[in-house]
Design a protein around this motif. Structure first.
Motif, PDB file in Angstrom:
ATOM      1  N   PHE A 169       0.835  -1.205   0.000  1.00  0.00           N
ATOM      2  CA  PHE A 169       0.000   0.000   0.000  1.00  0.00           C
ATOM      3  C   PHE A 169       0.868   1.253   0.000  1.00  0.00           C
ATOM      4  N   GLY A 219      -4.896  -1.556  -2.168  1.00  0.00           N
ATOM      5  CA  GLY A 219      -5.659  -1.853  -0.965  1.00  0.00           C
ATOM      6  C   GLY A 219      -5.413  -3.261  -0.457  1.00  0.00           C
ATOM      7  N   VAL A 235      -4.502   3.546   5.223  1.00  0.00           N
ATOM      8  CA  VAL A 235      -5.375   3.012   4.179  1.00  0.00           C
ATOM      9  C   VAL A 235      -6.727   3.707   4.204  1.00  0.00           C
ATOM     10  N   SER A 288      -6.852   7.095   2.437  1.00  0.00           N
ATOM     11  CA  SER A 288      -6.501   7.157   1.021  1.00  0.00           C
ATOM     12  C   SER A 288      -7.686   7.631   0.183  1.00  0.00           C
TER      13      SER A 288
END
Length: 411
Positions: A333, A339, A351, A354
């Motif tokens: 990532f 992902g 994450v 994002s």
């Protein structure tokens, strides 16, 4: 007589003394087993070369006390991995990356064995990724990413948040700026977006090989001709750019492309090009049959497989686990913006923040896992190319739809 006995005892004592001075033999030394040399070949996407080689190096360093390794990385398209592998299983890669829509065919061909330690993999992975890596409830591959879908990237310097909600406004804004909106119509994977939410269907038959398809239907609120005409209307815009993924990125970098349909694999490159102007959102609606239809998408995962014909199956499995570990999915990532399929990695703050992952999650409401047979690709590519070019042959749309569906459903 006594003297003789004494002399004999003295002689025996001297003999025993001499024996005790010699090196006493210990247990017989067992010959040491030869150190094992493990030779493995890894297939992965060309754009993942540097990342995979780094993971391979760390794997070899971690297990250096247990074996000598000769691990070779070779670039191989994830989309075509199945065909390359099944061409010669015994000569194929020991460990390979592939798209989840190939897992059933690979398992049926004997290229994949069920995962031995499936319980721990299931527990550590997102449920959707486990489903994508399974056939009939049996896990056959290691989940790598849970992001194999697409959405809309846009440069916020040219579009408002309202502009990107509909294809009509998106194209109008691009035209006003003299810029391009990019989408790849050479692939049924993307072309599905126009048919997916219309009531028209495509999917895999029970035989696991052939397709059913109603994209040429003349019944219902939206017909096949309605979709075809909508595609022609989009293609008529001077800002529409039918292009490959590589051409899309080139346009982003040179400033000619300011919006396009793509996935998280391009997130890092687009962020570098657009910086703070990077925007991402679900796909827009498009005008079709007098209605606004939300564009659909195929979704899926990338998986790591272990060749059932590997000469070193245990080491190949260890390497597959290493590549798909939580730590390495976090690294993927960080480097590639992809992902994670690992639950803990996917839940990380990085994450969740994002822009690309957020857009993917927003689009997931309108997506479905891709499960189609191989006959879909060429017929859809021919049909969509005609639409992208404005139907230069003048052939009726219904005839082109019928021909496409005939090819998609061929047995």
């Amino acid at each position: 007589m006594k003297k003789a006995i004494v002399c004999l005892l003295v002689s025996l004592g001297m003999l025993l003394g001499l024996t005790s001075c010699r090196k006493q033999p210990g247990p017989v030394d067992e010959p040491q087993a030869a150190r094992q040399t493990v030779e493995l070949t890894v297939w992965g996407a060309e754009e993942d070369a540097e990342l995979l080689q780094e993971m391979i190096a760390s794997f070899q360093a971690y297990y250096s006390a247990e074996a000598d390794f000769q691990i070779t990385y070779q670039p191989q398209s994830e989309a075509n991995c199945k065909d390359a592998l099944l061409g010669d299983l015994e000569a194929g890669a020991d460990v390979f990356t592939f798209a989840d829509d190939q897992v059933a065919a690979l398992a049926a061909a004997g290229a994949l064995d069920p995962i031995a330690d499936s319980a721990s993999i299931r527990e550590a992975s997102l449920s959707a990724a486990v489903e994508a890596a399974s056939v009939g409830g049996t896990l056959y591959a290691y989940p790598l990413t849970a992001d194999n879908g697409y959405f809309l990237y846009y440069n916020t310097a040219y579009f408002s948040s309202e502009d990107v909600q509909s294809m009509d406004r998106l194209l109008a804004a691009a035209e006003n700026a003299g810029k391009l909106f990019a989408m790849d119509w050479s692939s049924a994977w993307y072309v599905y977006s126009f048919f997916g939410n219309t009531g028209l269907e495509v999917g895999l038959n029970d035989d696991g090989l052939t397709n059913y398809c109603t994209w040429n239907s003349t019944d219902g609120p939206i017909t096949g001709v309605d979709v075809a005409q909508a595609m022609l209307d989009i293609a008529a815009s001077p800002s529409f750019f039918n292009c490959t993924d590589g051409e899309f990125l080139a346009g982003v970098r040179d400033g000619s492309v300011v919006a396009g349909v793509s996935g998280v694999w391009n997130a890092v490159a687009i962020q570098r090009a657009w910086g703070d102007h990077t925007g991402a959102v679900k796909l827009p609606t498009f005008t079709c049959g007098g209605q606004q239809i939300q564009m659909a998408s195929f979704s899926g995962c990338k998986l790591i497989g272990v060749n059932a014909y590997s000469r070193y199956p245990e080491w190949a499995a260890r390497l597959a686990e290493w590549i798909t570990s939580e730590e390495n999915q976090r690294l993927r990532f960080e480097r590639r913006g992809q992902g994670p399929a690992n639950s803990a990695a996917a839940a990380s703050t990085e994450v969740q923040q994002s822009v690309a992952i957020a857009a993917l999650l927003e689009q997931s409401e309108f997506s479905q896992i891709q499960r189609v047979g191989g006959n879909i690709w060429d017929p859809v590519a021919v049909f969509a190319a005609s639409m992208a070019q404005g139907n230069p042959s003048g052939t009726s749309l219904q005839a082109q739809l019928d021909r496409m569906v005939e090819g998609v459903t061929a047995r």
